[in-house]
Design a protein around this motif. Structure first.
Motif, mmCIF file in Angstrom:
data_model
loop_
_atom_site.group_PDB
_atom_site.id
_atom_site.type_symbol
_atom_site.label_atom_id
_atom_site.label_comp_id
_atom_site.label_asym_id
_atom_site.label_seq_id
_atom_site.Cartn_x
_atom_site.Cartn_y
_atom_site.Cartn_z
ATOM 1 N N LYS A 104 0.885 -1.289 -0.048
ATOM 2 C CA LYS A 104 -0.065 0.121 -0.133
ATOM 3 C C LYS A 104 0.740 1.006 -0.135
ATOM 4 O O LYS A 104 0.647 2.246 -0.733
ATOM 5 C CB LYS A 104 -0.813 0.054 1.380
ATOM 6 C CG LYS A 104 -1.856 1.083 1.240
ATOM 7 C CD LYS A 104 -2.821 0.839 2.497
ATOM 8 C CE LYS A 104 -3.904 2.259 2.386
ATOM 9 N NZ LYS A 104 -4.933 1.804 3.419
ATOM 10 N N ASN A 105 2.019 1.213 0.828
ATOM 11 C CA ASN A 105 2.838 2.276 0.988
ATOM 12 C C ASN A 105 3.522 2.680 -0.397
ATOM 13 O O ASN A 105 3.706 3.630 -1.071
ATOM 14 C CB ASN A 105 3.828 2.214 2.006
ATOM 15 C CG ASN A 105 3.359 2.443 3.585
ATOM 16 O OD1 ASN A 105 2.291 2.873 3.540
ATOM 17 N ND2 ASN A 105 3.710 1.697 4.117
ATOM 18 N N GLN A 106 3.966 1.649 -1.065
ATOM 19 C CA GLN A 106 4.245 1.545 -2.357
ATOM 20 C C GLN A 106 3.636 2.131 -3.366
ATOM 21 O O GLN A 106 3.906 2.775 -4.297
ATOM 22 C CB GLN A 106 5.123 0.233 -2.609
ATOM 23 C CG GLN A 106 6.545 -0.389 -1.802
ATOM 24 C CD GLN A 106 6.982 -1.684 -2.245
ATOM 25 O OE1 GLN A 106 6.469 -2.073 -3.178
ATOM 26 N NE2 GLN A 106 7.876 -1.975 -1.718
ATOM 27 N N LYS A 107 2.595 1.528 -3.326
ATOM 28 C CA LYS A 107 1.227 2.204 -4.350
ATOM 29 C C LYS A 107 1.237 3.469 -4.200
ATOM 30 O O LYS A 107 1.236 4.322 -5.013
ATOM 31 C CB LYS A 107 0.226 1.496 -4.028
ATOM 32 C CG LYS A 107 -0.927 1.797 -4.683
ATOM 33 C CD LYS A 107 -2.350 0.993 -4.724
ATOM 34 C CE LYS A 107 -3.542 1.679 -5.605
ATOM 35 N NZ LYS A 107 -4.695 0.903 -5.244
ATOM 36 N N ASN A 108 1.121 3.913 -2.691
ATOM 37 C CA ASN A 108 0.974 5.456 -2.748
ATOM 38 C C ASN A 108 2.117 6.370 -3.245
ATOM 39 O O ASN A 108 1.863 7.325 -3.850
ATOM 40 C CB ASN A 108 0.841 5.778 -1.098
ATOM 41 C CG ASN A 108 -0.594 5.287 -0.615
ATOM 42 O OD1 ASN A 108 -1.625 5.045 -1.445
ATOM 43 N ND2 ASN A 108 -0.375 5.040 0.661
ATOM 44 N N GLU A 109 3.149 5.734 -2.985
ATOM 45 C CA GLU A 109 4.608 6.504 -3.516
ATOM 46 C C GLU A 109 4.561 6.452 -5.031
ATOM 47 O O GLU A 109 4.809 7.656 -5.523
ATOM 48 C CB GLU A 109 5.647 5.640 -2.995
ATOM 49 C CG GLU A 109 6.200 5.913 -1.563
ATOM 50 C CD GLU A 109 7.149 5.106 -1.017
ATOM 51 O OE1 GLU A 109 7.921 4.612 -1.980
ATOM 52 O OE2 GLU A 109 7.452 4.978 0.273
ATOM 53 N N ILE A 110 4.100 5.283 -5.513
ATOM 54 C CA ILE A 110 4.053 5.147 -7.145
ATOM 55 C C ILE A 110 3.163 6.224 -7.538
ATOM 56 O O ILE A 110 3.174 7.024 -8.459
ATOM 57 C CB ILE A 110 3.692 3.791 -7.469
ATOM 58 C CG1 ILE A 110 4.943 2.830 -7.360
ATOM 59 C CG2 ILE A 110 3.531 3.854 -9.087
ATOM 60 C CD1 ILE A 110 4.764 1.376 -7.548
ATOM 61 N N MET A 111 1.754 6.232 -6.907
ATOM 62 C CA MET A 111 0.789 7.261 -7.476
ATOM 63 C C MET A 111 1.413 8.883 -7.127
ATOM 64 O O MET A 111 1.114 9.442 -7.997
ATOM 65 C CB MET A 111 -0.373 7.046 -6.460
ATOM 66 C CG MET A 111 -0.957 5.655 -6.767
ATOM 67 S SD MET A 111 -1.801 5.897 -8.404
ATOM 68 C CE MET A 111 -3.183 6.937 -8.478
ATOM 69 N N SER A 112 2.121 9.052 -6.219
ATOM 70 C CA SER A 112 2.675 10.273 -5.998
ATOM 71 C C SER A 112 3.606 10.654 -6.863
ATOM 72 O O SER A 112 3.744 11.878 -7.532
ATOM 73 C CB SER A 112 3.326 10.292 -4.479
ATOM 74 O OG SER A 112 2.354 10.292 -3.404
ATOM 75 N N LEU A 113 4.456 9.540 -7.259
ATOM 76 C CA LEU A 113 5.346 9.820 -8.569
ATOM 77 C C LEU A 113 4.964 10.093 -9.712
ATOM 78 O O LEU A 113 5.208 10.735 -10.545
ATOM 79 C CB LEU A 113 6.495 8.778 -8.309
ATOM 80 C CG LEU A 113 7.614 8.519 -7.256
ATOM 81 C CD1 LEU A 113 8.333 7.375 -7.457
ATOM 82 C CD2 LEU A 113 8.342 9.700 -7.203
ATOM 83 N N GLN A 114 3.881 9.291 -9.852
ATOM 84 C CA GLN A 114 3.039 9.458 -11.191
ATOM 85 C C GLN A 114 2.451 10.722 -11.117
ATOM 86 O O GLN A 114 2.406 11.608 -12.294
ATOM 87 C CB GLN A 114 2.135 8.304 -11.236
ATOM 88 C CG GLN A 114 1.306 8.306 -12.591
ATOM 89 C CD GLN A 114 0.337 7.049 -12.616
ATOM 90 O OE1 GLN A 114 -0.019 6.690 -11.629
ATOM 91 N NE2 GLN A 114 -0.406 7.136 -13.906
ATOM 92 N N MET A 117 5.152 13.121 -11.993
ATOM 93 C CA MET A 117 5.763 13.127 -13.289
ATOM 94 C C MET A 117 4.831 13.743 -14.388
ATOM 95 O O MET A 117 5.170 14.314 -15.279
ATOM 96 C CB MET A 117 5.799 11.514 -13.764
ATOM 97 C CG MET A 117 7.065 11.014 -13.138
ATOM 98 S SD MET A 117 7.238 9.174 -13.348
ATOM 99 C CE MET A 117 7.441 9.349 -15.074
ATOM 100 N N ILE A 118 3.621 13.583 -14.238
ATOM 101 C CA ILE A 118 2.477 14.091 -14.778
ATOM 102 C C ILE A 118 2.489 15.654 -14.789
ATOM 103 O O ILE A 118 2.421 16.461 -15.923
ATOM 104 C CB ILE A 118 0.913 13.822 -14.568
ATOM 105 C CG1 ILE A 118 0.783 12.021 -14.972
ATOM 106 C CG2 ILE A 118 -0.043 14.515 -15.349
ATOM 107 C CD1 ILE A 118 -0.479 11.426 -14.296
ATOM 108 N N GLU A 119 2.719 16.340 -13.617
ATOM 109 C CA GLU A 119 2.755 17.604 -13.401
ATOM 110 C C GLU A 119 3.908 18.144 -14.251
ATOM 111 O O GLU A 119 3.922 19.277 -14.740
ATOM 112 C CB GLU A 119 2.835 17.963 -11.834
ATOM 113 C CG GLU A 119 2.783 19.272 -11.346
ATOM 114 C CD GLU A 119 2.644 19.738 -10.100
ATOM 115 O OE1 GLU A 119 2.946 20.921 -9.587
ATOM 116 O OE2 GLU A 119 2.618 18.858 -9.356
ATOM 117 N N GLU A 120 5.123 17.505 -13.959
ATOM 118 C CA GLU A 120 6.258 17.865 -14.514
ATOM 119 C C GLU A 120 6.372 17.917 -15.779
ATOM 120 O O GLU A 120 6.779 18.902 -16.657
ATOM 121 C CB GLU A 120 7.594 17.054 -13.823
ATOM 122 C CG GLU A 120 7.846 17.392 -12.372
ATOM 123 C CD GLU A 120 8.267 18.583 -12.245
ATOM 124 O OE1 GLU A 120 9.119 19.564 -12.805
ATOM 125 O OE2 GLU A 120 7.819 19.251 -11.130
ATOM 126 N N ALA A 121 5.657 16.847 -16.480
ATOM 127 C CA ALA A 121 5.613 16.760 -17.975
ATOM 128 C C ALA A 121 4.631 17.933 -18.489
ATOM 129 O O ALA A 121 4.987 18.303 -19.627
ATOM 130 C CB ALA A 121 5.017 15.462 -18.242
#
Length: 454
Positions: A104-114, A117-121
């Motif tokens: 769950k923590n990794q999923k949250n981290e992946i969602m945050s990174l995603q 990344m979308i914001e930076e893109a």
């Protein structure tokens, strides 16, 4: 946990044994009674049966005790086995819960990174499209991966067409740019200049190489028109200054050489001296005008305040009265009182003086000059009209250029350097004022300057 489970199971076993024993006892009693009734056994014989049953109770109790001991032993074994399974199950569930928590923590981290990344893109794409410079990304075959709006504008190509996947030659027909791309792997990284639609563009290309193989090309297009024009203007200005200063200097040197090496009369000396003084003054005026133009470049150092424009104009008119009288020029005015602008007073004087002086200088004998200065809504309008020689249509766009004069021979006789209207234009620009020139050859000229009210 183990102790509670053991006590619970032992209690249930004892309760079960007790209930079973009582039930067996009563069943035996009932069976004996029934048996005696059916068999016709006499009451006196019951004594012997009860004695037999009493003697059998000891055996029954022994059996019950042995049963209880064995039950306790079995209960203990069963309890240990159950506790072991429960502990292992708890351990397994704890591991699963911990694993679920990590996932769950990794999923949250992946969602945050995603999301990041979308914001930076989005930011990168926004900057890529909104930046003033043209940016083009190509693959190793020079096919377009992305081209921003500025590049399309600068290169004058279709803004609405999707060039993705198209070869660079399809989008841009510039020989210079495509030659630069063909030689991308050469060591020279010098930019290339190309002219497209009267604009001078400079292209910078950079090869993206990995393991010695070309992976892509990044191209930057910069509009260099202003710099090119400034450089051209600088060279033209330098040439003109050199030429304009060379003429009076040559004249001064010539007169001085004659006075030195030849026997000249006093009358000649006076004529030569007058010409030397005239050419010297011309150079001094020209140098002062050049210095004035240079000072107008740095607008941050120009001090401004509330200036009475009507007072400045009247002062200029008074100082030019003698010049007007020499040609019998009639000056009429329509100047409103207390007309204020936010400006530099010295520059306002230079502007008004140049415009009115030119109206007198390039006027005909017995001509007229009309001067207006009035408020009009949220503007102040300063206008000067004359009945002079005027300017032909083909020269109207050039009169504000440095050193430009319509009739050079006449301008030299009148002492004109060709910098006056250029200074006026720069002063207007410094004050965010609009300047307009209307003229007809042999009819006269009208110059209008509009200021925003403070």
């Amino acid at each position: 946990m183990r102790k509670k489970l053991f006590v619970l199971m032992a209690t249930l076993s004892l309760l079960g044994v007790t209930i079973t024993s009582v039930v067996i006892y009563f069943i035996m009693q009932m069976n004996i009674g029934l048996f005696m009734k059916k068999s016709g056994i006499l009451l006196e014989q019951v004594y012997y049966i009860n004695k037999y049953v009493s003697e059998s109770q000891n055996e029954i109790m022994l059996f019950i005790i042995i049963f209880i001991v064995i039950s306790f032993f079995l209960i203990n074994m069963i309890t240990n086995h159950i506790i072991k399974d429960i502990n292992e199950n708890y351990k397994s569930q704890d591991y699963i819960r911990a694993l679920e928590g990590d996932i769950k923590n990794q999923k949250n981290e992946i969602m945050s990174l995603q999301d990041l990344m979308i914001e930076e893109a989005y930011k990168t794409r926004y900057i890529f499209n909104k930046i003033h410079e043209g940016l083009i990304l190509l693959d190793d075959e020079k096919r377009i991966i992305h081209i921003n709006e500025s590049a399309k504008n600068l290169l004058n190509i279709d803004k609405n067409y999707d060039f993705t996947g198209k070869h660079m030659l399809f989008a841009v027909k510039s020989v210079e740019l495509n030659n630069q791309l063909d030689n991308i792997l050469e060591e020279s990284k010098m930019p290339t200049t190309m002219k497209i639609n009267d604009r001078y563009l400079k292209s910078y290309v950079n090869a993206m190489v990995e393991n010695g193989k070309l992976q892509g090309i990044f191209c930057v297009i910069v509009d260099d028109t202003l710099m090119y024009e400034n450089e051209f203007a600088r060279r033209t200005f330098t040439t003109n200054v050199t030429h304009e200063l060379k003429t009076p200097l040559t004249s001064i040197a010539g007169y001085a050489e004659i006075m030195k090496n030849m026997d000249v009369t006093k009358e000649d000396i006076k004529v030569f001296s007058d010409n030397i003084i005239k050419n010297t003054n011309k150079m001094i005026n020209m140098i002062n005008d050049i210095i004035k133009l240079s000072s107008l470049v740095d607008i941050n150092n120009i001090e401004k305040k509330k200036v009475s424009l009507d007072t400045v104009i009247k002062k200029c008119i008074k100082n030019l009265e003698i010049q007007a009288k020499l040609k019998n020029i009639d000056i009429s005015t329509n100047i409103q009182e207390d007309v204020f602008v936010y400006a530099n007073e010295s520059l306002m004087y230079d502007m008004a003086n140049n415009i009115i002086s030119n109206a007198i200088k390039y006027n005909v004998q017995d001509g007229k000059v009309m001067i207006d200065c009035n408020r009009d809504g949220n503007k102040v309008i300063f206008k000067v009209r004359d009945t002079g020689i005027g300017i032909s249509e083909k020269y109207k766009e050039k009169v504000f250029e440095r050193f430009f004069t319509v009739d050079k021979s006449r301008s030299k006789n009148l002492g004109g350097s060709g910098l006056g209207l250029s200074i006026v234009k720069h002063i207007a620009k410094v004050h965010n004022a609009y300047i307009r020139l209307d003229s007809k050859e042999n009819e006269g000229t009208e110059i209008t300057v509009e200021f925003n009210l403070i």
